[in-house]
Design a protein around this motif. Structure first.
Motif, PDB file in Angstrom:
ATOM      1  N   GLU A 315      43.869   7.268 -27.522  1.00 37.43           N
ATOM      2  CA  GLU A 315      43.603   7.872 -28.829  1.00 37.43           C
ATOM      3  C   GLU A 315      42.106   7.948 -29.111  1.00 37.43           C
ATOM      4  OE1 GLU A 315      46.027   7.449 -32.686  1.00 37.43           O
ATOM      5  OE2 GLU A 315      44.558   5.837 -32.831  1.00 37.43           O
ATOM      6  N   LYS A 316      41.361   6.938 -28.711  1.00 40.76           N
ATOM      7  CA  LYS A 316      39.920   6.907 -28.966  1.00 40.76           C
ATOM      8  C   LYS A 316      39.153   7.938 -28.141  1.00 40.76           C
ATOM      9  CE  LYS A 316      39.982   2.083 -30.435  1.00 40.76           C
ATOM     10  NZ  LYS A 316      39.857   0.680 -30.009  1.00 40.76           N
ATOM     11  N   MET A 317      39.816   8.514 -27.143  1.00 40.85           N
ATOM     12  CA  MET A 317      39.153   9.525 -26.319  1.00 40.85           C
ATOM     13  C   MET A 317      39.574  10.946 -26.676  1.00 40.85           C
ATOM     14  SD  MET A 317      39.252   7.681 -22.568  1.00 40.85           S
ATOM     15  CE  MET A 317      38.015   8.693 -21.798  1.00 40.85           C
ATOM     16  N   ILE A 318      40.729  11.106 -27.369  1.00 44.60           N
ATOM     17  CA  ILE A 318      41.233  12.470 -27.577  1.00 44.60           C
ATOM     18  C   ILE A 318      41.506  12.850 -29.020  1.00 44.60           C
ATOM     19  CG2 ILE A 318      42.317  12.360 -25.286  1.00 44.60           C
ATOM     20  CD1 ILE A 318      45.050  12.395 -26.728  1.00 44.60           C
ATOM     21  N   SER A 319      41.514  11.906 -29.958  1.00 43.52           N
ATOM     22  CA  SER A 319      41.950  12.254 -31.318  1.00 43.52           C
ATOM     23  C   SER A 319      40.779  12.564 -32.249  1.00 43.52           C
ATOM     24  CB  SER A 319      42.792  11.119 -31.921  1.00 43.52           C
ATOM     25  OG  SER A 319      41.967  10.060 -32.348  1.00 43.52           O
ATOM     26  N   GLY A 320      41.116  13.255 -33.329  1.00 39.67           N
ATOM     27  CA  GLY A 320      40.110  13.690 -34.287  1.00 39.67           C
ATOM     28  C   GLY A 320      39.379  12.564 -34.991  1.00 39.67           C
ATOM     29  N   MET A 321      39.984  11.404 -35.075  1.00 42.58           N
ATOM     30  CA  MET A 321      39.329  10.273 -35.724  1.00 42.58           C
ATOM     31  C   MET A 321      38.020   9.915 -35.027  1.00 42.58           C
ATOM     32  SD  MET A 321      39.169   7.747 -37.915  1.00 42.58           S
ATOM     33  CE  MET A 321      40.789   7.477 -38.649  1.00 42.58           C
ATOM     34  N   TYR A 322      37.965  10.086 -33.709  1.00 42.36           N
ATOM     35  CA  TYR A 322      36.866   9.514 -32.932  1.00 42.36           C
ATOM     36  C   TYR A 322      35.888  10.516 -32.305  1.00 42.36           C
ATOM     37  CZ  TYR A 322      39.823   5.397 -33.377  1.00 42.36           C
ATOM     38  OH  TYR A 322      40.568   4.378 -33.887  1.00 42.36           O
ATOM     39  N   LEU A 323      36.289  11.762 -32.130  1.00 42.20           N
ATOM     40  CA  LEU A 323      35.432  12.702 -31.398  1.00 42.20           C
ATOM     41  C   LEU A 323      34.067  12.876 -32.049  1.00 42.20           C
ATOM     42  CD1 LEU A 323      37.884  15.531 -30.265  1.00 42.20           C
ATOM     43  CD2 LEU A 323      37.346  13.347 -29.186  1.00 42.20           C
ATOM     44  N   GLY A 324      34.043  12.983 -33.380  1.00 40.29           N
ATOM     45  CA  GLY A 324      32.775  13.150 -34.083  1.00 40.29           C
ATOM     46  C   GLY A 324      31.844  11.973 -33.869  1.00 40.29           C
ATOM     47  N   ASP A 325      32.406  10.770 -33.824  1.00 39.50           N
ATOM     48  CA  ASP A 325      31.549   9.602 -33.671  1.00 39.50           C
ATOM     49  C   ASP A 325      31.044   9.455 -32.240  1.00 39.50           C
ATOM     50  OD1 ASP A 325      30.464   7.482 -35.383  1.00 39.50           O
ATOM     51  OD2 ASP A 325      31.338   6.135 -33.894  1.00 39.50           O
ATOM     52  N   ILE A 326      31.823   9.918 -31.264  1.00 41.99           N
ATOM     53  CA  ILE A 326      31.324   9.913 -29.891  1.00 41.99           C
ATOM     54  C   ILE A 326      30.117  10.849 -29.781  1.00 41.99           C
ATOM     55  CG2 ILE A 326      31.862  10.476 -27.489  1.00 41.99           C
ATOM     56  CD1 ILE A 326      34.797   9.718 -28.128  1.00 41.99           C
ATOM     57  N   VAL A 327      30.221  12.026 -30.398  1.00 44.27           N
ATOM     58  CA  VAL A 327      29.099  12.970 -30.411  1.00 44.27           C
ATOM     59  C   VAL A 327      27.880  12.347 -31.090  1.00 44.27           C
ATOM     60  CG1 VAL A 327      28.276  15.165 -31.368  1.00 44.27           C
ATOM     61  CG2 VAL A 327      30.524  15.042 -30.279  1.00 44.27           C
ATOM     62  N   ARG A 328      28.109  11.682 -32.214  1.00 43.27           N
ATOM     63  CA  ARG A 328      26.999  11.032 -32.926  1.00 43.27           C
ATOM     64  C   ARG A 328      26.286  10.022 -32.033  1.00 43.27           C
ATOM     65  NH1 ARG A 328      25.866   6.229 -35.088  1.00 43.27           N
ATOM     66  NH2 ARG A 328      27.934   5.415 -34.528  1.00 43.27           N
ATOM     67  N   ARG A 329      27.048   9.240 -31.309  1.00 41.13           N
ATOM     68  CA  ARG A 329      26.460   8.211 -30.440  1.00 41.13           C
ATOM     69  C   ARG A 329      25.626   8.832 -29.319  1.00 41.13           C
ATOM     70  NH1 ARG A 329      28.986   3.028 -30.918  1.00 41.13           N
ATOM     71  NH2 ARG A 329      30.475   3.042 -32.654  1.00 41.13           N
ATOM     72  N   ILE A 330      26.093   9.939 -28.776  1.00 39.97           N
ATOM     73  CA  ILE A 330      25.342  10.598 -27.703  1.00 39.97           C
ATOM     74  C   ILE A 330      24.031  11.168 -28.240  1.00 39.97           C
ATOM     75  CG2 ILE A 330      25.363  12.513 -26.053  1.00 39.97           C
ATOM     76  CD1 ILE A 330      28.464  12.125 -25.955  1.00 39.97           C
ATOM     77  N   ILE A 331      24.089  11.834 -29.400  1.00 39.63           N
ATOM     78  CA  ILE A 331      22.878  12.429 -29.983  1.00 39.63           C
ATOM     79  C   ILE A 331      21.887  11.331 -30.380  1.00 39.63           C
ATOM     80  CG2 ILE A 331      21.964  13.839 -31.879  1.00 39.63           C
ATOM     81  CD1 ILE A 331      24.591  15.374 -31.867  1.00 39.63           C
ATOM     82  N   LEU A 332      22.411  10.208 -30.858  1.00 41.87           N
ATOM     83  CA  LEU A 332      21.543   9.083 -31.207  1.00 41.87           C
ATOM     84  C   LEU A 332      20.816   8.574 -29.966  1.00 41.87           C
ATOM     85  CD1 LEU A 332      20.495   7.061 -33.293  1.00 41.87           C
ATOM     86  CD2 LEU A 332      22.528   5.654 -32.861  1.00 41.87           C
ATOM     87  N   LYS A 333      21.532   8.475 -28.850  1.00 41.00           N
ATOM     88  CA  LYS A 333      20.911   8.035 -27.594  1.00 41.00           C
ATOM     89  C   LYS A 333      19.815   9.023 -27.172  1.00 41.00           C
ATOM     90  CE  LYS A 333      20.758   5.749 -23.548  1.00 41.00           C
ATOM     91  NZ  LYS A 333      21.879   5.869 -22.594  1.00 41.00           N
ATOM     92  N   MET A 334      20.093  10.319 -27.290  1.00 42.19           N
ATOM     93  CA  MET A 334      19.089  11.334 -26.985  1.00 42.19           C
ATOM     94  C   MET A 334      17.841  11.122 -27.828  1.00 42.19           C
ATOM     95  SD  MET A 334      21.493  14.733 -26.924  1.00 42.19           S
ATOM     96  CE  MET A 334      20.120  15.698 -27.536  1.00 42.19           C
TER      97      MET A 334
END
Length: 504
Positions: A315-334
């Motif tokens: 669920e943490k890899m495919i559901s709407g609850m988490y996708l936005g936060d995964i993107v946020r974490r990647i952009i923060l790392k950038m």
């Protein structure tokens, strides 16, 4: 003397010019260096999120194997494979007026559905939404269900007498979105409360029985005919309209799946008294896990910081609850590894500030200058004046995360079809026979991530065709349903009604 002054001035000007030119060159060099750092982060994420067809087929096999293990014994798999005791799925022949109570959290919906026995026709349905008073969330089971029963009675008594209702006992389907141990199609024991509820004396009790007692106290002749979750309701609604529907997927804020399994394949239910050949199994597939899933450091961090570490990995890899936060974490790392965004707003460090609808809007921004991306960065994350090429890079991050999610969801769906022999391979225990004809197979699907996010939907369909091949994929149809937790639950009340004979 004047000539010397002119020469000195000229030299000074030249020196300043050279200095400025050198500074400009240095600035451009630094910018290129920072840009390369940001691009490197994105390239690494893209590689880690890679979902090749070979890898997806490994996920398919892992899903089918875990399903088999979960059916063999309790606790034998990360997949719970819960028995729903639902044997009779609606087929369109149901007639009459039926009700549904959808208890999602701190509010509930009551529905009335009129059926005329024609598969494609639901004559009409009415819905009423009510909020549960705050004090009842920590009250007693009697007070809580008396309030629900009073609301139901008021709703039922609004009904005009009609030919559909005369001489028929009223039946209700209950969607109860809390952890329960299902005992039968119309009974289940509450394991624990979530979502802010703490009605202590209710834990360990039969939920439909408590509701039934309250209905009796209020003088309402309404029988609880079915206790289900929203995914089972989605399957019921899909099957009502199309008898080839064998599974259902909910993929929105959260995700789950259920499907119709042969009773003799459910080893852990052997000994249960049933003459039915099949039963709906609630997979709770959000908890699926396999080493073949393409997990990144961002997934690991998100899991560690979540309220339920090491649970709901899929669920943490495919559901709407988490996708936005995964993107946020990647952009923060950038941003931390380069200065392409300049000053980093504190908003960037707030978990879940970037929602999945926002990343969908960014990802699907087709304006020449990516104005929607610019607006979200400025208004939500407080980052103004982001260059166009940086906005394009962020758009790419949204695509990488979304594509991985959609393709993994597709692999999960095909895993279900493989387990029941509907993927063209003959199922988990056998190979494909040369004389075997692929049957038309329908999967009901519900949820905003699939329905509203066009590119997610396209990625999912693309993966289905890649994994199955065109010859098999053309027989697999995904059909969108709406309101499985409401209309679907009312249909299950109809198919399990005392007014209808057992059709299996």
């Amino acid at each position: 003397m004047e000539r010397k002054v002119v020469v000195v001035v000229a030299v000074s000007v030249a020196a300043v010019a050279c200095g400025m030119a050198a500074a400009a060159v240095g600035w451009r060099v630094r910018k290129r260096r920072e840009w390369k750092k940001a691009v490197r982060v994105v390239r690494e994420v893209e590689e880690e999120c890679e979902t090749s067809v070979e890898r997806l087929r490994q996920v398919v096999d892992a899903m089918a194997v875990e399903m088999h293990a979960g059916l063999a014994s309790e606790g034998g798999s990360k997949l719970k494979m819960l028995l729903t005791h639902v044997h009779n799925l609606p087929n369109g022949s149901e007639r009459g007026t039926y009700y549904a109570l959808d208890l999602e959290g701190t509010y509930f919906r009551v529905l009335r559905v009129h059926l005329n026995g024609q598969q494609s026709a639901i004559l009409e349905h009415e819905v009423e939404l009510q909020t549960i008073p705050q004090h009842l969330l920590t009250s007693t089971s009697k007070d809580f269900f008396d309030f629900i029963a009073s609301s139901l009675k008021e709703f039922v008594e609004k009904e005009d007498d009609s030919e559909l209702s005369v001489a028929r006992r009223k039946e209700l389907g209950l969607t109860f979105s809390f952890p329960i141990k299902q005992i039968s199609v119309c009974s289940g024991i509450l394991i624990t409360w979530t979502k802010g509820f703490s009605i202590v004396d209710m834990v360990g009790k039969d939920v439909p029985a408590c509701l039934q007692e309250a209905l009796v106290r209020k003088g309402l002749d309404l029988r609880v005919a079915a206790l289900v979750n929203d995914t089972v309701g989605t399957l019921a609604l899909g099957h009502y309209h199309d008898a080839d529907t064998v599974a259902a997927i909910v993929i929105g804020t959260s995700t789950n799946a259920c499907y119709l399994e042969r009773t003799d394949a459910i080893i852990k239910c052997q000994g249960l008294l049933t003459t039915s050949r099949s039963m709906v199994v609630n997979m709770e597939w959000g908890n699926f896990w396999s080493s073949h899933l393409p997990r990144t450091s961002y997934d690991i961090d998100l899991n560690a910081e979540s309220p339920n570490p090491n649970d709901q990995g899929f669920e943490k890899m495919i559901s709407g609850m988490y996708l936005g936060d995964i993107v946020r974490r990647i952009i923060l790392k950038m941003s931390l590894e380069s200065d392409i965004l300049g000053h980093i707003s504190s908003k960037f460090s707030m978990p879940f500030i970037l929602s999945t609808p926002m990343i969908a809007a960014m990802h699907e921004d087709d304006s020449p200058n990516l104005r929607e991306v610019e607006r979200i960065l400025k208004d939500i994350l407080e980052i103004p004046d982001v260059p166009l090429k940086v906005r394009k890079l962020m758009m790419k991050v949204c695509g990488i995360v979304t594509r991985r999610a959609a393709r993994l969801a597709a692999a999960g769906i095909i895993g279900i079809l493989k387990k029941i022999g509907r993927d063209g391979s003959g199922g988990i225990t056998g190979g494909r026979r040369s004389d075997m004809k692929m049957r038309r197979t329908v999967v009901a699907i519900e949820g905003g991530l699939y329905s509203n996010y066009t590119l997610f939907r396209e990625y999912l369909h693309e993966a289905l065709h890649e994994i199955l091949g065109e010859d098999i994929a053309k027989h697999v149809i995904l059909k969108v349903t709406e309101d499985g937790s409401g209309i679907g639950t009312a249909l299950l009340a109809a198919s399990h009604s005392s007014n209808n004979v057992d059709r299996i």
